[in-house]
Design an enzyme around this catalytic site. Sequence first.
Site, mmCIF file in Angstrom:
data_model
loop_
_atom_site.group_PDB
_atom_site.id
_atom_site.type_symbol
_atom_site.label_atom_id
_atom_site.label_comp_id
_atom_site.label_asym_id
_atom_site.label_seq_id
_atom_site.Cartn_x
_atom_site.Cartn_y
_atom_site.Cartn_z
ATOM 1 N N ASP A 67 0.804 -1.166 0.149
ATOM 2 C CA ASP A 67 -0.075 0.008 -0.096
ATOM 3 C C ASP A 67 0.780 1.244 -0.044
ATOM 4 O OD1 ASP A 67 0.966 -0.258 2.528
ATOM 5 O OD2 ASP A 67 -0.892 -1.074 3.276
ATOM 6 N N ASN A 137 -7.056 -4.023 14.536
ATOM 7 C CA ASN A 137 -8.329 -4.365 14.118
ATOM 8 C C ASN A 137 -8.471 -5.432 13.227
ATOM 9 O OD1 ASN A 137 -7.300 -3.273 11.776
ATOM 10 N ND2 ASN A 137 -8.820 -1.542 11.688
ATOM 11 N N HIS A 139 -6.644 -5.862 10.306
ATOM 12 C CA HIS A 139 -6.371 -5.411 8.732
ATOM 13 C C HIS A 139 -5.252 -6.120 8.337
ATOM 14 C CE1 HIS A 139 -4.303 -1.128 9.551
ATOM 15 N NE2 HIS A 139 -3.654 -2.485 9.669
ATOM 16 N N GLU A 144 -9.358 -2.597 5.765
ATOM 17 C CA GLU A 144 -9.996 -2.379 7.093
ATOM 18 C C GLU A 144 -11.236 -3.068 7.364
ATOM 19 O OE1 GLU A 144 -8.029 -0.898 8.999
ATOM 20 O OE2 GLU A 144 -7.647 1.313 8.584
HETATM 21 P P1 PGA Z 1 2.505 -2.496 12.547
HETATM 22 O O1 PGA Z 1 1.529 -2.496 11.743
HETATM 23 O O2 PGA Z 1 3.406 -3.346 12.269
HETATM 24 O O3 PGA Z 1 3.292 -0.977 12.863
HETATM 25 O O4 PGA Z 1 2.084 -2.795 13.988
HETATM 26 C C1 PGA Z 1 0.809 -3.519 11.154
HETATM 27 C C2 PGA Z 1 -0.446 -3.096 10.202
HETATM 28 O O5 PGA Z 1 -1.060 -2.074 10.536
HETATM 29 O O6 PGA Z 1 -0.749 -3.721 9.300
#
Ligand code: PGA
Length: 262
Positions: A67, A137, A139, A144
């Site tokens: 992304d 969450n 994702h 999301e």
């Molecule tokens: P993080 O984020 O590696 O910074 O915990 C993971 C994500 O949001 O996919």
Amino acid sequence: MDVLIVDDAESVASRGFAFTRRCLDQKSDAVLGLATGGTPLALYALLVAAYDRGELTFDKVRSFNLDEYLGLSPDHPQSYSAYMQRELFGRIDIQSRNAQLPVCEDPEDVDEVCFDYEKQIIGAGGIDLQILGLGENGHIGFNEPASSLASRTRLKTLARGTLEANARFFHAGETQPVTAITMGIQTILDAREIVLMASGANKAAAVAGMIEGPVSAFCPASALQLHPSVTAIVDQDAASQLKLKGFYEWIALQNDRLGRSV
Ligand code: PGA
């Protein structure tokens, strides 16, 4: 899904590194799917160290990131393009034309950018190994909760919680984009092999939903249950809400004994 429960975040990275190295050893022109955020930083440091020791080359590797924030130029320090340059691409021998992220700086036609990204992935022969982090969450990428499990690369609005979790990467007063172009869940599921890494108690509910919950858009990572070759590498804290934790540890022990572990 294979579940590997390890001691801590450092061990998560070293097991993730082992999977990545195996992929590159088997196929020098492998196509990698790459992630950003805090989780893959230690993995990228290990890849850079192996490159520095002359153990790995990325000369023929192609990569596609999950992304990118809409509206940020590639050289904006908070863009994922700049992150990848800083943490990995600028420190190894990958050809810059082979390291792709969605083009998100003022695209004339966002749908066209998304369609083109999918076409490029297919043109490269598909993703051999997709590296994933996990949102609190549930994702994956910026898919999301309530994202279609059949989704492909498209523009998404980020959840408030995701923005709060990622605010730490932005300086005070810096504009944090609320939309991003992300691979879809189906795009991710098209990868031949997937390695998801998660550490910390803040990921425990999402890890449980992903591995033991129903397949549901409510927890996008649960869609990984539909993929035949996924390894979830999680530390003790992230595994703390798993009902069958002992069973996964037992399987890993048997695999170790049989020399089947990566
Ligand atoms: P993080 O984020 O590696 O910074 O915990 C993971 C994500 O949001 O996919």
